[in-house]
Design an enzyme around this catalytic site. Structure first.
Site, mmCIF file in Angstrom:
data_model
loop_
_atom_site.group_PDB
_atom_site.id
_atom_site.type_symbol
_atom_site.label_atom_id
_atom_site.label_comp_id
_atom_site.label_asym_id
_atom_site.label_seq_id
_atom_site.Cartn_x
_atom_site.Cartn_y
_atom_site.Cartn_z
ATOM 1 N N GLY A 1 -8.198 4.061 -6.317
ATOM 2 C CA GLY A 1 -8.743 5.244 -5.652
ATOM 3 C C GLY A 1 -7.630 6.180 -5.225
ATOM 4 C CB VAL A 2 -5.557 8.692 -6.355
ATOM 5 C CG1 VAL A 2 -4.718 9.887 -5.892
ATOM 6 C CG2 VAL A 2 -4.659 7.461 -6.556
ATOM 7 N N GLY A 3 -7.596 9.942 -3.767
ATOM 8 C CA GLY A 3 -8.275 11.169 -3.364
ATOM 9 C C GLY A 3 -9.745 11.101 -2.981
ATOM 10 C CG ASP B 1 -1.661 1.221 1.446
ATOM 11 O OD1 ASP B 1 -2.314 1.639 0.474
ATOM 12 O OD2 ASP B 1 -1.644 1.782 2.554
ATOM 13 C CB THR B 2 2.584 3.472 -1.511
ATOM 14 O OG1 THR B 2 3.185 4.738 -1.247
ATOM 15 C CG2 THR B 2 2.607 3.200 -2.991
ATOM 16 C CB ALA B 3 -0.060 8.114 -1.531
ATOM 17 C CB CYS C 1 -8.209 11.561 1.155
ATOM 18 S SG CYS C 1 -7.197 11.790 -0.244
#
Ligand SMILES: NC(=O)C1=CN([C@@H]2O[C@H](COP(=O)(O)OP(=O)(O)OC[C@H]3O[C@@H](n4cnc5c(N)ncnc54)[C@H](OP(=O)(O)O)[C@@H]3O)[C@@H](O)[C@H]2O)C=CC1
Ligand SMILES: Nc1nc2c(ncn2[C@@H]2O[C@H](COP(=O)(O)O)[C@@H](O)[C@H]2O)c(=O)[nH]1
Ligand SMILES: [K+]
Length: 482
Positions: free
Chosen positions: A298-300, A248-250, A305
């Protein structure tokens, strides 16, 4: 999945709706919710790897109802080992009991009561045998330093652990009804407390199928980050009994992630590995090529977040899931839709878009089973728990506690989450299982509206329309006249 109209922009859950189609689904309870992603899940819901969301009680509750919880990457290895071992030792068909000794105080009982959705604590003797129970009402108008034994009432129903089988659940339910109680103590063969059963739990036991490993123990997932000796961390987690690994990472679409994934795959050739996060078909393909079975999308969109406001980076979640799921399917793999889920409808839409499972964070932070202590808003009397993002200052400070001061200060620069927020518990629905009930009720119904018997058919048959914000607003219930 088909669109009713051609989208001209990227969409999120609130932008879209499902059109009902001809159906031959006879009952919503006939719908099969099991995801086809290689995990042992029978329910397509994952509790996010966030410190404020998933600890031992969340892991246990999720797996018992067929879902999955992911232990956050920040948990030290020795604690992770203890937690996994504990979850694997939990009963599958009944709950872990809350218990106190006879001389423990009412104050301790009151602290324990909101840890689980049982509304009762069992009082045990020195041999751990049940001698009574204490409910919230028994603690009212008493001195908080009174002992539990002074306020307890008789154990209403006792059930032997060996008698708790799936077939016997309706019979045990009837026993509770006859005794006018919602709570039973489960005892082991030697008479000690083995667990607890509630009326709601008995009913759930007939509807949900626990998610278990090859030895019949509750399943657990655990996360690793992309820094440090990722292979060693992954190996340790597998040895400790983790069934699924989440890398897991951004920004999942980066070289460091590909290297981390390859390292994890090298020590876990047969394990189910999820990795993320990405929001594009390219990102999905690259993660699968690097070794992922499941890609986290999913980013943001997450409630904690701030990435989109800080960086403008991300993508409306419905379109991200749709594109990534299609890319993954083309390679025989799956995606999880991660973040931004606030209502059961969002879960249905993510699955219609092709996700195998849906990851939920903040919503579940506001439940009895999340790790935080229950707090009460003095103005409104409403109960809540604190939540915070895993890229917030609070989480970063915690994660980097062992680093040198200079390194800590450097890492603290990139803050992309909020450090405190209140997640209110819903009145009368404070348990994560209450929320799973609501989510699965909505999902089963959505699938039957689409004429789908299982998740594959749901994705295939879903007809999705695009709506204005007025259209979305029209769907919301009104608490008072306009
Ligand atoms: N789904 C989402 O939208 C997001 C989720 N999160 C969550 O927060 C937690 C912490 O993740 P994360 O911040 O990645 O921390 P990690 O501890 O996983 O470290 C990330 C590594 O990637 C490097 N990196 C390069 N570019 C980026 C970038 N744009 N964003 C972040 N790291 C980058 C960092 O180096 P360097 O620090 O030197 O740049 C660091 O070495 C995770 O649980 C993650 O899922 C965080 C943000 C967004
Ligand atoms: N950009 C950030 N994203 C975060 C952070 N902490 C968690 N997350 C992501 O959110 C989901 C959960 O979403 P929710 O809407 O259900 O709360 C989680 O799985 C992460 O991907 C953060 O600090 N910053
Ligand atoms: K957000």
């Amino acid at each position: 999945m088909k669109f009713l109209h051609t989208p001209t922009t990227d969409l999120t859950y609130a932008d879209v709706f499902l059109v009902p189609s001809r159906s031959d689904v006879l009952s919503r309870l006939d719908v099969d919710l099991a995801p086809a992603d290689g995990t042992g899940s029978t329910l397509p819901i994952v509790a996010a790897n966030m410190t404020a969301v998933t600890g031992r009680r969340m892991l246990e509750a999720m797996a018992r109802r067929g879902g999955l919880g992911v232990l956050p990457q920040d948990v030290p290895a020795d604690i992770a080992g203890e937690v996994i071992e504990w979850v694997k030792s939990r009963p599958v068909l009944f709950d872990t009991a809350l218990w106190v000794r006879r001389h423990d105080t009412v104050l301790e009982v009151q602290h324990l009561l909101p840890k689980r959705n049982h509304a009762a604590v069992t009082v045990v003797d020195d041999e751990h045998r049940p001698i009574g129970i204490v409910r919230a009402a028994d603690c009212a108008n008493t001195d908080q330093f009174t002992s539990a034994a002074n306020v307890m009432v008789d154990v209403p129903v006792t059930v032997a652990a060996e008698d708790v089988t799936k077939a016997a659940l309706p019979e045990i339910f009837a026993k509770l009804q006859a005794a006018g109680t919602d709570y039973a103590v489960v005892t082991a063969a030697d008479g000690t407390v083995a667990g607890a059963l509630t009326a709601a739990g008995l009913l759930r036991g007939t509807i949900y199928t626990p998610a278990v490993d090859a030895q019949g123990r509750l399943q657990v997932a655990a996360a690793v980050g992309i820094n440090g000796d990722v292979a060693a961390k992954a190996r340790t987690l597998l040895e400790q009994g983790a069934d699924v690994l989440v890398v897991d990472t951004a920004h999942g679409h980066q070289q460091k992630m590909f290297d981390a994934l390859a390292a994890v795959r090298s020590v876990a050739p047969d394990a189910v590995i999820a990795a993320g996060n990405v929001v594009s078909a390219d990102g999905t393909r690259d993660l699968i090529e690097a070794g992922a079975d499941i890609v986290k999308v999913g980013v943001g969109p997450g409630a904690m977040c701030t990435t989109r406001m800080m960086t403008a980076v991300g993508r409306p979640q419905f379109s991200a899931v749709l594109e990534c799921a299609e890319a993954a399917r083309a390679l025989g793999k799956q995606v999880w839709a991660d973040g931004g889920v606030r209502y059961p409808r969002d879960v249905a839409l993510a699955l219609a878009a092709g996700a195998a499972q849906v990851m939920i964070g903040s919503w579940f932070a506001g439940t009895y089973e999340s790790p935080g202590d229950l707090q009460v808003d003095p103005d409104t009397g409403r109960a809540y728990k604190e939540s915070f993002g895993m890229a917030s200052k609070r989480a970063v400070q915690h994660r980097t506690a062992g680093d040198e001061l200079f390194e800590r200060a450097r890492k603290a620069i990139f803050e992309e989450g909020i450090s405190t927020s209140r997640m209110y518990l819903e009145a009368d629905r404070g348990g994560v299982e209450d929320q799973l009930d609501a989510i699965t009720a909505g999902l089963r119904s959505a699938m039957s509206y689409a004429g789908a018997h299982n998740l594959a058919e749901f994705h295939e048959r879903a007809l999705v329309g695009i709506q204005s914000s007025a259209g979305y607003e029209e769907g919301r219930p009104l608490a008072q006249s306009w």
